[in-house]
Design a protein around this motif. Structure first.
Motif, PDB file in Angstrom:
ATOM      1  N   LEU A  20      -9.617  -5.160  -6.525  1.00  0.00           N
ATOM      2  CA  LEU A  20      -8.313  -4.826  -7.093  1.00  0.00           C
ATOM      3  C   LEU A  20      -8.106  -5.466  -8.460  1.00  0.00           C
ATOM      4  CD1 LEU A  20      -6.079  -4.989  -3.933  1.00  0.00           C
ATOM      5  CD2 LEU A  20      -6.275  -3.034  -5.476  1.00  0.00           C
TER       6      LEU A  20
ATOM      7  N   SER B 278      -3.627 -11.763 -14.117  1.00  0.00           N
ATOM      8  CA  SER B 278      -4.718 -11.505 -13.168  1.00  0.00           C
ATOM      9  C   SER B 278      -6.014 -12.218 -13.543  1.00  0.00           C
ATOM     10  CB  SER B 278      -4.969 -10.001 -13.050  1.00  0.00           C
ATOM     11  OG  SER B 278      -3.872  -9.387 -12.403  1.00  0.00           O
TER      12      SER B 278
ATOM     13  N   LYS C 255      -0.734  -3.773  -7.681  1.00  0.00           N
ATOM     14  CA  LYS C 255      -2.156  -4.098  -7.446  1.00  0.00           C
ATOM     15  C   LYS C 255      -2.368  -5.610  -7.456  1.00  0.00           C
ATOM     16  CE  LYS C 255      -4.428   0.101  -8.993  1.00  0.00           C
ATOM     17  NZ  LYS C 255      -5.426   0.690  -9.869  1.00  0.00           N
ATOM     18  N   HIS C 256      -1.735  -6.286  -8.388  1.00  0.00           N
ATOM     19  CA  HIS C 256      -1.848  -7.744  -8.483  1.00  0.00           C
ATOM     20  C   HIS C 256      -1.295  -8.377  -7.196  1.00  0.00           C
ATOM     21  CE1 HIS C 256      -1.932 -11.648 -10.594  1.00  0.00           C
ATOM     22  NE2 HIS C 256      -0.806 -11.893  -9.940  1.00  0.00           N
TER      23      HIS C 256
ATOM     24  N   LYS D 208       0.831  -1.211   0.000  1.00  0.00           N
ATOM     25  CA  LYS D 208       0.000   0.000   0.000  1.00  0.00           C
ATOM     26  C   LYS D 208       0.861   1.255   0.000  1.00  0.00           C
ATOM     27  CE  LYS D 208      -4.328  -1.550   2.036  1.00  0.00           C
ATOM     28  NZ  LYS D 208      -5.253  -1.390   3.171  1.00  0.00           N
TER      29      LYS D 208
ATOM     30  N   LEU E 220       2.102   1.757  -3.411  1.00  0.00           N
ATOM     31  CA  LEU E 220       1.015   2.200  -4.291  1.00  0.00           C
ATOM     32  C   LEU E 220       0.719   3.696  -4.135  1.00  0.00           C
ATOM     33  CD1 LEU E 220      -1.481  -0.789  -4.235  1.00  0.00           C
ATOM     34  CD2 LEU E 220      -0.509   0.269  -6.276  1.00  0.00           C
TER      35      LEU E 220
ATOM     36  N   ALA F  49      -3.661  -7.812  -4.296  1.00  0.00           N
ATOM     37  CA  ALA F  49      -4.832  -8.694  -4.419  1.00  0.00           C
ATOM     38  C   ALA F  49      -4.491 -10.106  -3.954  1.00  0.00           C
ATOM     39  CB  ALA F  49      -5.342  -8.699  -5.857  1.00  0.00           C
TER      40      ALA F  49
ATOM     41  N   GLU G 118     -10.283  -3.590 -10.982  1.00  0.00           N
ATOM     42  CA  GLU G 118      -9.688  -2.277 -11.257  1.00  0.00           C
ATOM     43  C   GLU G 118      -8.489  -2.415 -12.187  1.00  0.00           C
ATOM     44  OE1 GLU G 118      -8.063   0.075  -7.976  1.00  0.00           O
ATOM     45  OE2 GLU G 118     -10.030  -0.063  -7.018  1.00  0.00           O
ATOM     46  N   LEU G 119      -7.603  -3.345 -11.833  1.00  0.00           N
ATOM     47  CA  LEU G 119      -6.388  -3.570 -12.597  1.00  0.00           C
ATOM     48  C   LEU G 119      -6.717  -3.926 -14.049  1.00  0.00           C
ATOM     49  CD1 LEU G 119      -3.512  -5.908 -11.386  1.00  0.00           C
ATOM     50  CD2 LEU G 119      -4.233  -5.799 -13.735  1.00  0.00           C
TER      51      LEU G 119
ATOM     52  N   SER H 233       0.319  -1.914 -12.006  1.00  0.00           N
ATOM     53  CA  SER H 233      -0.438  -3.164 -12.105  1.00  0.00           C
ATOM     54  C   SER H 233       0.205  -4.295 -11.318  1.00  0.00           C
ATOM     55  CB  SER H 233      -0.605  -3.568 -13.570  1.00  0.00           C
ATOM     56  OG  SER H 233      -1.375  -2.599 -14.248  1.00  0.00           O
TER      57      SER H 233
ATOM     58  N   ASN I 228      -1.079   3.455 -10.126  1.00  0.00           N
ATOM     59  CA  ASN I 228      -1.548   2.662 -11.269  1.00  0.00           C
ATOM     60  C   ASN I 228      -0.615   1.507 -11.604  1.00  0.00           C
ATOM     61  OD1 ASN I 228      -3.925   4.167 -11.737  1.00  0.00           O
ATOM     62  ND2 ASN I 228      -2.700   5.762 -12.711  1.00  0.00           N
TER      63      ASN I 228
END
Length: 103
Positions: free
Chosen positions: A40, A54, A21-22, A8, A11, A25, A43-44, A18, A16
């Motif tokens: 997540l 993903s 985010k992956h 986090k 991020l 998740a 969104e990704l 990816s 953004n």
């Protein structure tokens, strides 16, 4: 600092990203927080539909939530994206998951 907090924090400077985010998740999946993981992944993939890894994890998550049709749609889209990117390994993983679910 735990992995979720670390990701986090990263991020915050790259919202953004990816890969981050992956990764986040996947950490949520480990904690059985499918709601946060699903958000997540969705969104990704909305932001970067070519992030093919993903699709498999989102599809499996949807299977766990007994959303078979949604999982099938995710696998199909992922297979199409992997094929277009010539990512054979990812395509094969998605195809296996798809066939296991459909047949």
């Amino acid at each position: 600092m735990d992995r979720i907090a670390q990701i986090k924090q990263m991020l915050e400077t790259s919202p953004n990203d990816s890969f981050l985010k992956h990764a986040l998740a996947l950490e949520y999946i480990k904690l059985n927080n499918d709601t946060a993981a699903r958000q997540l992944f969705e969104e990704l993939l909305a932001y970067e539909p070519g992030y093919t890894g993903s699709y498999y994890h989102l599809g499996k998550l949807l299977e766990r939530q007994e959303e078979k049709e949604a999982a099938i749609a995710v696998y199909e889209k992922g297979m199409a994206m992997a094929k277009a990117a010539n990512e054979r390994h990812t395509y094969n993983e998605l195809q296996s998951a798809y066939e296991e679910l459909v047949y």
